[in-house]
Design an enzyme around this catalytic site. Structure first.
Site, mmCIF file in Angstrom:
data_model
loop_
_atom_site.group_PDB
_atom_site.id
_atom_site.type_symbol
_atom_site.label_atom_id
_atom_site.label_comp_id
_atom_site.label_asym_id
_atom_site.label_seq_id
_atom_site.Cartn_x
_atom_site.Cartn_y
_atom_site.Cartn_z
ATOM 1 N N HIS A 257 33.062 -57.490 27.626
ATOM 2 C CA HIS A 257 34.240 -58.572 27.389
ATOM 3 C C HIS A 257 35.812 -57.969 27.535
ATOM 4 C CE1 HIS A 257 32.451 -60.088 23.894
ATOM 5 N NE2 HIS A 257 32.098 -58.749 23.257
ATOM 6 N N ASP A 308 26.493 -63.321 24.735
ATOM 7 C CA ASP A 308 26.790 -62.245 23.134
ATOM 8 C C ASP A 308 26.337 -63.303 22.005
ATOM 9 O OD1 ASP A 308 28.486 -60.493 21.887
ATOM 10 O OD2 ASP A 308 30.069 -61.181 22.858
#
Length: 417
Positions: A257, A308
């Protein structure tokens, strides 16, 4: 020896015609553009396999459910815990097998699985303490995707907080117990992870770092502003600075991220030769924010992509989102070129490299008339356009997207039943 004749292929940064490839023992042994010799034809645009550098396979069961209503990352997390509570080794195998099949059908030929559901719901280990991890390994072997099992250390419910009831099956008491369990995993590609600065106390981090020396080390970093605020309040450091202080940053580290960074954070990541896994389809789905992809790239940070939460499993859309999010944040177009993006997300069609091939239909409603080059791949194509996938020299997807969908439906319906 197996040979294919690729109608068009992305080779060494350019699209070439009539590329003949030979494969032995799962690697390319010959790559010949403008070939005159024949071989089994692959019609369309063929790319190297995509690498999925961040995955939570069980999150696939959330798609279409967590999008109902409003909320934040933190309310989404409660829904995620509800799915995690339903998993057992058998159901996780079935769900992961279907999810990995979806990844292959989209063009991902390798995946780094950030694995943190370890024990029974009350925290008691299974007879095999790695039963759920071994279910993931078996699912990858059943589909043909190349798996790195990134086993995750998860010890706290927040900075200075014990694990909550929904998190008990994630925990291993301390980092030494975690390392002992990970050492018993039966798989040839095992990495480790610090789940986040929220979930691993500062004093436990060096143990995780030492246990993963020479292997991949992943960590969720600055996904939410609240994470940064809590870290600064507790330690006087940003998450990146705290990880640097713990010795957790280096060339084997992937920061996932990295959405809310300071200029000093970017400099630390660049200076330690870390990789950053961008997951823009998840970040937009959760309302995480737009990360500083261009600033990271300009600083020399290696970038990759991950699916993800599986809100979307589509490497083409993931790459497209990196550029489109940059356009929204900067009010400029062309922040990343198509060739640049492809080179960050794929392997190479080159002698000695894993024989991974993803072939895209050039005549679909999305790709027709788009030029049949790297711009087609990044700005037009999608997972539905993939017609064949080869991983390690073996055909692992034959174009039947319907079969993949039926397997996903069965696995997810059984999990929710």
């Amino acid at each position: 020896m197996t040979a294919w004749l690729l109608q068009r292929a992305w080779v060494d940064g350019a699209v070439r015609d009539s590329v003949r490839v030979e494969v032995e023992d799962g690697v390319f042994t010959a790559v010949e553009p403008d070939a005159t010799r024949t071989a089994t034809p692959l019609r369309g645009l063929t790319l190297p396999g995509f690498a999925n550098t961040h995955s939570h396979a069980f999150h696939r069961a959330l798609r279409g459910r967590t999008q109902r209503g409003s909320g934040t990352f933190w309310t989404w997390r409660e829904q995620m815990y509800a799915v995690a509570a339903r998993l057992d080794p058998d159901s996780y195998f079935e769900l992961a097998r279907a999810t990995y099949a979806e990844m292959l059908s989209a063009g991902y030929t390798s995946v780094s699985e950030f694995h943190y559901v370890h024990h029974q719901p009350d925290g008691t280990p299974y007879d095999d303490p790695n039963a759920l991890g071994h279910a993931l390994v078996a699912a990858a072997e059943a589909t043909g995707i190349r798996l790195t099992l990134v086993d995750t250390c998860y010890l706290a419910g927040g900075i200075g907080e014990p694990l909550g009831a929904a998190q008990r099956r994630f925990g291993d008491v301390d980092a030494d117990r975690w390392a002992e369990r990970v050492a018993a995993i039966r798989h040839d590609r095992v990495g480790g992870a610090i789940h986040s600065v929220r979930a691993v106390p500062r004093e436990q981090m060096p143990t995780v770092v030492a246990a993963t020396e020479g292997r991949p080390l992943h960590v969720h970093v600055s996904e939410q502003p609240a994470e940064n605020e809590a870290c600064v309040a507790a330690y006087g450091l940003t998450p990146v600075a705290l990880l640097a202080d713990a010795g957790a940053l280096g060339p084997d580290t992937t920061a996932v991220h990295a959405t809310h960074l300071t200029p000093a954070d970017i400099a630390l990541l660049a200076g330690s030769d870390c990789e950053v896994s961008l997951c823009p389809t998840t970040e937009r789905d959760l309302g995480d924010g737009i990360g500083p992809a261009r600033a990271l790239a300009d600083a020399g940070v290696r970038l990759s992509i991950g699916s993800d939460s599986q809100a979307v499993v589509d490497p083409f859309e993931e790459l497209r989102a990196v550029e489109m999010d940059e356009r929204l944040a900067s009010i400029e177009r062309g922040r990343f070129g198509a060739a640049d993006l492809l080179s960050r997300a794929t392997g190479r069609i080159a002698v000695g490299e894993p024989a991974d091939l993803v072939t895209v239909d050039l005549h679909s409603p999305r790709t027709a008339g788009t030029g049949a080059d790297e711009h087609t791949a990044v700005f037009a194509a999608g997972a539905a356009d993939v017609t064949q996938v080869v991983a390690g020299g073996r055909v692992v997807f034959d174009g039947d997207h319907g079969r993949v969908g039926r397997a996903l439906g069965t696995a997810i319906e059984r999990l929710w039943a």
